[in-house]
Design a protein around this motif. Structure first.
Motif, mmCIF file in Angstrom:
data_model
loop_
_atom_site.group_PDB
_atom_site.id
_atom_site.type_symbol
_atom_site.label_atom_id
_atom_site.label_comp_id
_atom_site.label_asym_id
_atom_site.label_seq_id
_atom_site.Cartn_x
_atom_site.Cartn_y
_atom_site.Cartn_z
ATOM 1 N N UNK A 125 -14.264 77.462 -74.260
ATOM 2 C CA UNK A 125 -14.730 77.916 -73.027
ATOM 3 C C UNK A 125 -14.870 79.851 -73.978
ATOM 4 N N UNK A 126 -15.501 80.605 -73.324
ATOM 5 C CA UNK A 126 -15.059 81.931 -73.981
ATOM 6 C C UNK A 126 -15.792 82.813 -72.642
ATOM 7 N N UNK A 127 -14.622 83.890 -72.702
ATOM 8 C CA UNK A 127 -14.986 84.603 -72.315
ATOM 9 C C UNK A 127 -15.018 86.128 -72.995
ATOM 10 N N UNK A 128 -16.070 86.751 -72.504
ATOM 11 C CA UNK A 128 -15.868 88.408 -73.575
ATOM 12 C C UNK A 128 -15.626 88.985 -72.219
ATOM 13 N N UNK A 129 -14.471 90.084 -73.353
ATOM 14 C CA UNK A 129 -15.164 92.134 -72.340
ATOM 15 C C UNK A 129 -14.607 92.746 -73.753
ATOM 16 N N UNK A 130 -14.820 93.995 -73.449
ATOM 17 C CA UNK A 130 -15.637 95.412 -74.468
ATOM 18 C C UNK A 130 -13.835 96.231 -74.001
ATOM 19 N N UNK A 131 -13.678 96.231 -74.597
ATOM 20 C CA UNK A 131 -12.877 97.782 -74.740
ATOM 21 C C UNK A 131 -13.344 99.558 -75.424
ATOM 22 N N UNK A 132 -12.124 100.124 -74.544
ATOM 23 C CA UNK A 132 -12.491 101.591 -75.534
ATOM 24 C C UNK A 132 -11.383 102.036 -75.748
ATOM 25 N N UNK A 133 -10.814 100.952 -75.803
ATOM 26 C CA UNK A 133 -9.511 101.376 -76.326
ATOM 27 C C UNK A 133 -9.428 100.660 -78.239
ATOM 28 N N UNK A 134 -8.052 101.841 -79.199
ATOM 29 C CA UNK A 134 -7.765 101.020 -80.106
ATOM 30 C C UNK A 134 -7.593 99.510 -80.355
ATOM 31 N N UNK A 135 -7.564 98.247 -81.976
ATOM 32 C CA UNK A 135 -7.272 97.215 -81.568
ATOM 33 C C UNK A 135 -5.459 97.331 -81.749
ATOM 34 N N UNK A 136 -4.672 97.649 -81.994
ATOM 35 C CA UNK A 136 -3.467 98.212 -82.015
ATOM 36 C C UNK A 136 -2.527 98.193 -80.140
ATOM 37 N N UNK A 137 -3.676 98.909 -79.464
ATOM 38 C CA UNK A 137 -3.507 99.019 -78.507
ATOM 39 C C UNK A 137 -3.674 98.149 -77.425
ATOM 40 N N UNK A 138 -4.790 96.846 -77.961
ATOM 41 C CA UNK A 138 -4.914 95.547 -77.044
ATOM 42 C C UNK A 138 -3.685 94.285 -78.120
ATOM 43 N N UNK A 139 -4.245 95.196 -78.523
ATOM 44 C CA UNK A 139 -3.207 93.428 -79.394
ATOM 45 C C UNK A 139 -1.838 93.788 -78.730
ATOM 46 N N UNK A 140 -0.843 95.291 -78.756
ATOM 47 C CA UNK A 140 0.056 95.099 -77.914
ATOM 48 C C UNK A 140 -0.220 94.779 -76.277
ATOM 49 N N UNK A 141 -1.446 95.053 -75.207
ATOM 50 C CA UNK A 141 -1.599 94.215 -74.302
ATOM 51 C C UNK A 141 -1.031 93.028 -74.332
ATOM 52 N N UNK A 142 -1.915 92.462 -74.743
ATOM 53 C CA UNK A 142 -2.510 90.805 -75.137
ATOM 54 C C UNK A 142 -0.872 90.530 -75.742
ATOM 55 N N UNK A 143 0.325 90.945 -76.773
ATOM 56 C CA UNK A 143 1.492 90.633 -76.810
ATOM 57 C C UNK A 143 2.607 90.444 -75.022
ATOM 58 N N UNK A 144 2.010 91.253 -74.477
ATOM 59 C CA UNK A 144 3.628 91.324 -73.459
ATOM 60 C C UNK A 144 2.868 89.847 -72.772
ATOM 61 N N UNK A 145 1.343 89.526 -72.496
ATOM 62 C CA UNK A 145 1.105 88.240 -71.503
ATOM 63 C C UNK A 145 0.771 87.253 -72.404
ATOM 64 N N UNK A 146 0.334 86.766 -73.822
ATOM 65 C CA UNK A 146 0.232 85.477 -74.109
ATOM 66 C C UNK A 146 1.550 85.321 -74.527
ATOM 67 N N UNK A 147 1.180 83.727 -75.240
ATOM 68 C CA UNK A 147 2.500 83.430 -75.764
ATOM 69 C C UNK A 147 2.202 83.524 -77.203
ATOM 70 N N UNK A 148 3.416 83.294 -77.484
ATOM 71 C CA UNK A 148 3.339 83.940 -79.217
ATOM 72 C C UNK A 148 2.774 83.256 -80.389
ATOM 73 N N UNK A 149 2.514 81.789 -79.894
ATOM 74 C CA UNK A 149 1.685 81.048 -80.584
ATOM 75 C C UNK A 149 0.785 81.140 -80.777
ATOM 76 N N UNK A 150 -0.326 81.906 -80.177
ATOM 77 C CA UNK A 150 -1.460 82.205 -80.015
ATOM 78 C C UNK A 150 -1.765 82.863 -80.576
ATOM 79 N N UNK A 151 -3.216 82.215 -81.662
ATOM 80 C CA UNK A 151 -3.300 83.265 -82.558
ATOM 81 C C UNK A 151 -4.185 84.500 -82.375
ATOM 82 N N UNK A 152 -4.388 85.461 -83.329
ATOM 83 C CA UNK A 152 -5.191 86.188 -82.741
ATOM 84 C C UNK A 152 -5.868 86.764 -84.070
#
Length: 158
Positions: A125-152
């Motif tokens: 299943x796919x879920x869609x979100x939109x952000x008004x932030x840069x990619x680097x800030x979103x990746x940093x937030x993701x890395x704080x929450x998701x497992x390091x094996x998850x592909x970005x």
């Protein structure tokens, strides 16, 4: 009919409180999805136009108020400490452990940064979100929450 509205009000109120809790715990907020409010207004309009909802029904005012508040709250999305908060009536949160792939797409916009985030779960299943932030800030937030094996994946719209 009053009993039906009371039961429906209690269910919607519980769901609204649940959504409000998750909306309040968002760390990185996504863009507000106005479509949740638009769809709620369309449902109400269709209900009155097709006479599925009677104006004289007792309890209708409370039902409509809770329904509109629920629609307003459901427009908020983002990353919370334990789950991703998505916009939707049937599924409000997605556990980080369910995510299999994250796709970030930079949207060319000369006025502001805009990134589309597509979360693909193990159930495909796919879920869609939109952000008004840069990619680097979103990746940093993701890395704080998701497992390091998850592909970005990071993509650009040409």
């Amino acid at each position: 009919m009053v009993g039906f509205y009371l039961m429906l009000d209690a269910i919607l109120f519980g769901y609204t409180c649940y959504s409000w809790y998750w909306q309040a715990s968002i760390d990185l907020k996504g863009q507000y999805r106005i479509s949740s409010v638009v769809w709620a207004i369309i449902f109400i309009w269709v209900g009155f136009t097709w006479q599925l909802i009677e104006k004289s029904d007792q309890g209708l005012g409370i039902f409509l108020a809770i329904f509109l508040i629920m629609a307003i709250i459901d427009g908020y999305t983002g990353f919370a400490p334990n789950k991703v908060v998505v916009s939707g009536y049937f599924r409000r949160t997605v556990a980080y452990s369910d995510i299999m792939l994250v796709t970030l797409i930079r949207v060319p916009n000369p006025r502001k940064q805009q990134v589309i985030c597509i979360l693909t779960t193990q159930q495909n299943r796919q879920y869609y979100l939109r952000f008004s932030h840069g990619v680097a800030q979103i990746v940093e937030a993701l890395k704080q929450h998701i497992h390091h094996d998850i592909k970005i994946e990071i993509q650009d719209i040409i």
